[in-house]
Design a protein around this motif. Structure first.
Motif, PDB file in Angstrom:
ATOM      1  N   GLU A   1      10.421  -2.812   7.508  1.00 44.82           N
ATOM      2  CA  GLU A   1       9.451  -1.721   7.701  1.00 44.82           C
ATOM      3  C   GLU A   1       9.421  -1.203   9.139  1.00 44.82           C
ATOM      4  O   GLU A   1       9.322   0.000   9.361  1.00 44.82           O
ATOM      5  CB  GLU A   1       8.048  -2.210   7.292  1.00 44.82           C
TER       6      GLU A   1
ATOM      7  N   CYS B   1       0.887  -1.159   0.000  1.00 47.55           N
ATOM      8  CA  CYS B   1       0.000   0.000   0.000  1.00 47.55           C
ATOM      9  C   CYS B   1       0.930   1.215   0.000  1.00 47.55           C
ATOM     10  O   CYS B   1       1.863   1.267   0.812  1.00 47.55           O
ATOM     11  CB  CYS B   1      -0.878  -0.049   1.251  1.00 47.55           C
ATOM     12  N   VAL B   2       0.710   2.136  -0.914  1.00 47.84           N
ATOM     13  CA  VAL B   2       1.580   3.316  -1.008  1.00 47.84           C
ATOM     14  C   VAL B   2       0.778   4.586  -0.741  1.00 47.84           C
ATOM     15  O   VAL B   2      -0.447   4.604  -0.927  1.00 47.84           O
ATOM     16  CB  VAL B   2       2.242   3.418  -2.414  1.00 47.84           C
ATOM     17  N   PRO B   3       1.476   5.659  -0.296  1.00 45.72           N
ATOM     18  CA  PRO B   3       0.776   6.941  -0.232  1.00 45.72           C
ATOM     19  C   PRO B   3       0.197   7.226  -1.617  1.00 45.72           C
ATOM     20  O   PRO B   3       0.863   6.991  -2.635  1.00 45.72           O
ATOM     21  CB  PRO B   3       1.890   7.929   0.131  1.00 45.72           C
ATOM     22  N   ILE B   4      -1.012   7.711  -1.644  1.00 46.62           N
ATOM     23  CA  ILE B   4      -1.821   7.706  -2.856  1.00 46.62           C
ATOM     24  C   ILE B   4      -1.176   8.394  -4.061  1.00 46.62           C
ATOM     25  O   ILE B   4      -1.351   7.966  -5.200  1.00 46.62           O
ATOM     26  CB  ILE B   4      -3.237   8.264  -2.536  1.00 46.62           C
ATOM     27  N   SER B   5      -0.371   9.428  -3.828  1.00 45.47           N
ATOM     28  CA  SER B   5       0.209  10.149  -4.970  1.00 45.47           C
ATOM     29  C   SER B   5       1.193   9.282  -5.757  1.00 45.47           C
ATOM     30  O   SER B   5       1.470   9.553  -6.910  1.00 45.47           O
ATOM     31  CB  SER B   5       0.895  11.438  -4.508  1.00 45.47           C
ATOM     32  N   TYR B   6       1.740   8.249  -5.130  1.00 47.79           N
ATOM     33  CA  TYR B   6       2.695   7.381  -5.815  1.00 47.79           C
ATOM     34  C   TYR B   6       2.027   6.248  -6.592  1.00 47.79           C
ATOM     35  O   TYR B   6       2.702   5.489  -7.270  1.00 47.79           O
ATOM     36  CB  TYR B   6       3.686   6.766  -4.811  1.00 47.79           C
TER      37      TYR B   6
ATOM     38  N   ARG C   1       8.873   5.013   0.082  1.00 46.00           N
ATOM     39  CA  ARG C   1       7.960   6.143  -0.062  1.00 46.00           C
ATOM     40  C   ARG C   1       6.960   6.240   1.098  1.00 46.00           C
ATOM     41  O   ARG C   1       5.927   6.893   0.990  1.00 46.00           O
ATOM     42  CB  ARG C   1       7.225   6.022  -1.404  1.00 46.00           C
ATOM     43  N   GLY C   2       7.274   5.575   2.191  1.00 46.83           N
ATOM     44  CA  GLY C   2       6.400   5.666   3.362  1.00 46.83           C
ATOM     45  C   GLY C   2       5.243   4.692   3.345  1.00 46.83           C
ATOM     46  O   GLY C   2       4.345   4.775   4.178  1.00 46.83           O
ATOM     47  N   GLY C   3       5.230   3.762   2.396  1.00 46.41           N
ATOM     48  CA  GLY C   3       4.151   2.778   2.323  1.00 46.41           C
ATOM     49  C   GLY C   3       4.403   1.574   3.221  1.00 46.41           C
ATOM     50  O   GLY C   3       5.290   1.585   4.067  1.00 46.41           O
ATOM     51  N   THR C   4       3.607   0.533   3.006  1.00 44.94           N
ATOM     52  CA  THR C   4       3.694  -0.659   3.856  1.00 44.94           C
ATOM     53  C   THR C   4       3.810  -1.913   2.982  1.00 44.94           C
ATOM     54  O   THR C   4       3.338  -1.930   1.844  1.00 44.94           O
ATOM     55  CB  THR C   4       2.460  -0.773   4.775  1.00 44.94           C
ATOM     56  N   CYS C   5       4.427  -2.961   3.549  1.00 42.03           N
ATOM     57  CA  CYS C   5       4.591  -4.207   2.792  1.00 42.03           C
ATOM     58  C   CYS C   5       3.293  -5.005   2.724  1.00 42.03           C
ATOM     59  O   CYS C   5       3.163  -5.909   1.912  1.00 42.03           O
ATOM     60  CB  CYS C   5       5.709  -5.059   3.391  1.00 42.03           C
TER      61      CYS C   5
END
Lengths: 462, 462
Positions: free
Chosen positions: B426, B339-344, B405-409
């Protein structure tokens, strides 16, 4: 040990504040009836490493650490009941990074919610959690604060994506990330939110932001009685409409607000409502809310004409607690904070009113009724043991009503040192597990001792 | 120790299942590429006290306990990697109490989400969390599952108000209550949700329910490329519209779905969309979504004509994982879950596609893109070490992209035994604290050993 001189070896001298006024400010609370107690020192760290140094020092020397934001807790969270250091995070007030395209912001704990909102407005975004006072975001995370927008957007715990936390021994860790959801390991973010400064100190928070809705409309709906108002609120929630805010104020509260703010709202049980969304969606929600209100005998459904009137309405609501307090300037406000399963709300409101009046208090009732959370506020004379006994009796009855129906003793204010007995009633079976977590984070018991688990002796047994 | 004969002293004999087929079923997984390993025994308790007895026995005798629901975990959660007891909660499948007026239901862990929805439909209510398989609610709470509705209603953790938990030593506790919010003590409910059977066994769950929206409309929007589809999804989220579902399926996924379900959807990157709310609100949302899609070069925006077509669409989406697996029946599916921050998101999708193709896999990409969560699914030959090495490399690259990018695995599948290394990447700094909580709940390490913290030796060091 000479605490002040020892502290000068830990942080630069200008971080240590010792003037009497500041000691007094850090020993009381704006909204609390709890007895003040001054800290032995106030320390104002300017960065995470200084926080870690102070905690390490306190942990090694058995000195209590009490995190302090704006001092607006209702349950004595910031009062150093066992003395020690008041750790004032007010200088750590940077808005570190706004990421409008990710709906995310990183802030230091001393930033207040109004300052954050002023900053992000230019991006068409807002942060929804709005306790009445302009509290610090660190403090709001500490108590899992909510407010008028929670019915639509959730409480503080729903907004915090990541925390930078310093544990008692100075260990620094991050609990989350920047994505909207995660299933990676144990959910420490949610555990630390609401831990009331007893597990660690937050040095940075990553928060969710939301787009400002296309259309916002506010209204006041006046009812013949508090139960009718409560029933209308419940019906609006049940309808599935996208209501933004649904706040109950009773006649006494309106009276207080009119006196304090110079408004001329009808002195009767009233719902303050807000609708938001697309133009078309709002229109249809308003129609539905009006129909529901009529069915409960609504005596007047008035829109706030413009943005200024709308702002005045919410300002009045946010300052209602203060307004009630001003009705009895020589007394202190005692405030209940129960939350009940929504179907019990109308009955809970009626019973609370009877209980307060039956015990001879001049109480007001208000609350975020869309999620079943309401407050009874009654001014008490803290110097009068008989009156305080009666007040505790009222508090106890209101809490017991909620607990017997599956509700909670606190919807948003937290346990502090005021509700530790109620926490035991509510969560007696899981309290040993909570204590285990407390020992894990803070084996020497220096983090805000006397809060959440008040019966702890101090110093903590080794 | 003769485990089976010892167990007969703990629970009635008919709770113990030893036939080979059942042992095999409890040793594998429908969707997992992980190596099977059979349990030494399958125990099917029929109530909380039996669960407590089995746990007490296992804890005293150092026997691993692996909770089992429907066996649909993707990350080997239900595979007893160290042997022991598979604790099958399938017989605890009562819907204990529906409280429509409180939007709350109490269920036992073996109830599946489809069965719950069938039961509550008559009240005009629904439960939103919908992983592709008809998983058990206990298992879904275990991994903090989500699905297509999470963008609007949140994940499993947002729905669980209370858990009855049995700890390893047989202690029973409740973690929450029935009110919509609470600030009473540490948030244990949120901690246990997503703990993957490593902290305790859930014997009852209290869940939030929601009113069925007045109007629901589904549509498919076809795009020239996966990035355009991703950008359109992000723009819909940014607009603040009340979108219900926004699911991405790439061309390969559509192909698989058409083959498996007999549909004739256009073979191209597509967003499956759902709009819900009031009649007027939905209309305005659809207009906005259509305009956003056009701006990204949408090649076709088609509504599902009726409820049957809408149900077919979501069934197709829910079975997409299965459909992809069927394309290569001799292989097993490996599935990323970042899951990534939405802009990525648009860039992440494009890079993932390149990475998969560049490593020679026949992969498909799909996901809950409204919250930045997407899956790359690529069938692997688990018997081919070279291919498995390449697959791990692809997984690693996709995870690293997200983490940087600050997301999660993992957005919803959990860690299991497949992502323990990624969890360390993480959350390395908070892993010691997680381990401390593990020791607190399960000092002998019998609860689902090898999951979340896989490098644990077994038996756990004393």
């Amino acid at each position: 040990m000479d605490l002040l001189s020892e502290l000068r070896d830990v942080v630069p001298g200008d971080r240590i504040v010792a003037d009497p006024e500041e000691l007094e400010r850090h020993g009381g609370g704006i909204f609390t009836y709890h007895a003040p107690r001054q800290p032995d020192a106030v320390v104002c760290p300017e960065n995470r490493d200084e926080v870690a140094e102070v905690l390490r020092f306190a942990n090694e020397n058995g000195v209590p650490i009490v995190p302090f934001g704006e001092g607006s807790s209702l349950e004595a969270h910031t009062i150093p009941v066992h003395g020690g250091i008041s750790l004032d995070l007010g200088r750590m007030d940077a808005i570190v990074e706004v990421r409008p395209d990710d709906f995310v912001v990183r802030v230091q704990p001393g930033v207040t919610h109004e300052r954050l909102n002023a900053k992000i407005k230019e991006h068409g975004l807002f942060f929804p959690v709005d306790p009445g006072w302009d509290a610090s975001l660190g403090g709001m995370a500490g108590t899992n604060a909510s407010g008028t927008n929670a019915v639509r957007y959730g409480a503080m715990r729903d907004q915090v994506l990541d925390l930078e936390v310093v544990l008692a021994d100075g260990t620094v860790m991050r609990t989350g990330g920047m994505s909207m959801k995660s299933s990676a390991g144990y959910h420490l973010t949610g555990l630390f939110v609401g831990s009331e400064g007893t597990l660690g100190v937050f040095t940075e928070l990553t928060l969710r932001l939301y787009p400002v809705p296309e259309k916002v409309l506010a209204a006041r709906a006046v009812f013949p009685g508090i139960e009718e108002a409560g029933r209308a609120a419940v019906a609006m929630i049940r309808s599935g409409m996208q209501i933004g805010r649904v706040e109950l104020v009773d006649a006494r509260t309106v009276e207080a607000v009119n006196a304090y703010k110079g408004t001329d709202y009808a002195v009767a049980p009233t719902l303050f409502l807000e609708f938001s969304g697309s133009e078309a969606g709002v229109e249809s929600d308003v129609d539905q809310a009006r129909a529901i209100s009529s069915a409960e005998g609504c005596k007047g459904f008035e829109f706030e004409a413009d943005e200024a009137a709308r702002e005045r309405l919410w300002e009045a609501r946010h300052e209602a607690g203060l307004a009630i307090t001003r009705l009895n300037p020589d007394k202190k406000p005692m405030t209940t904070d129960v939350c009940v399963p929504i179907s019990y709300l109308p009955d809970a409101l009626a019973r609370a009113r009877e209980t307060i009046a039956g015990h001879g208090f001049d109480g007001a009732i208000l609350g975020h009724v869309g999620d079943g959370n309401y407050h009874a506020v009654f001014p008490v004379d803290v110097g009068d043991p008989e009156e305080m006994g009666r007040a505790e009796e009222v508090m106890g009855r209101i809490v017991r009503y909620a607990l017997e129906r599956g509700g909670t003793c606190t919807g948003e204010h937290g346990i502090g040192s005021g509700k530790t007995g109620h926490l035991r009633e509510e969560h007696g079976d899981s309290l040993p597990f909570m204590r285990g977590i407390k020992r894990l984070a803070d084996p020497n018991g220096v983090m805000n001792p006397g809060k959440v688990f008040a019966e702890e002796p101090w110093p903590a047994p080794g």
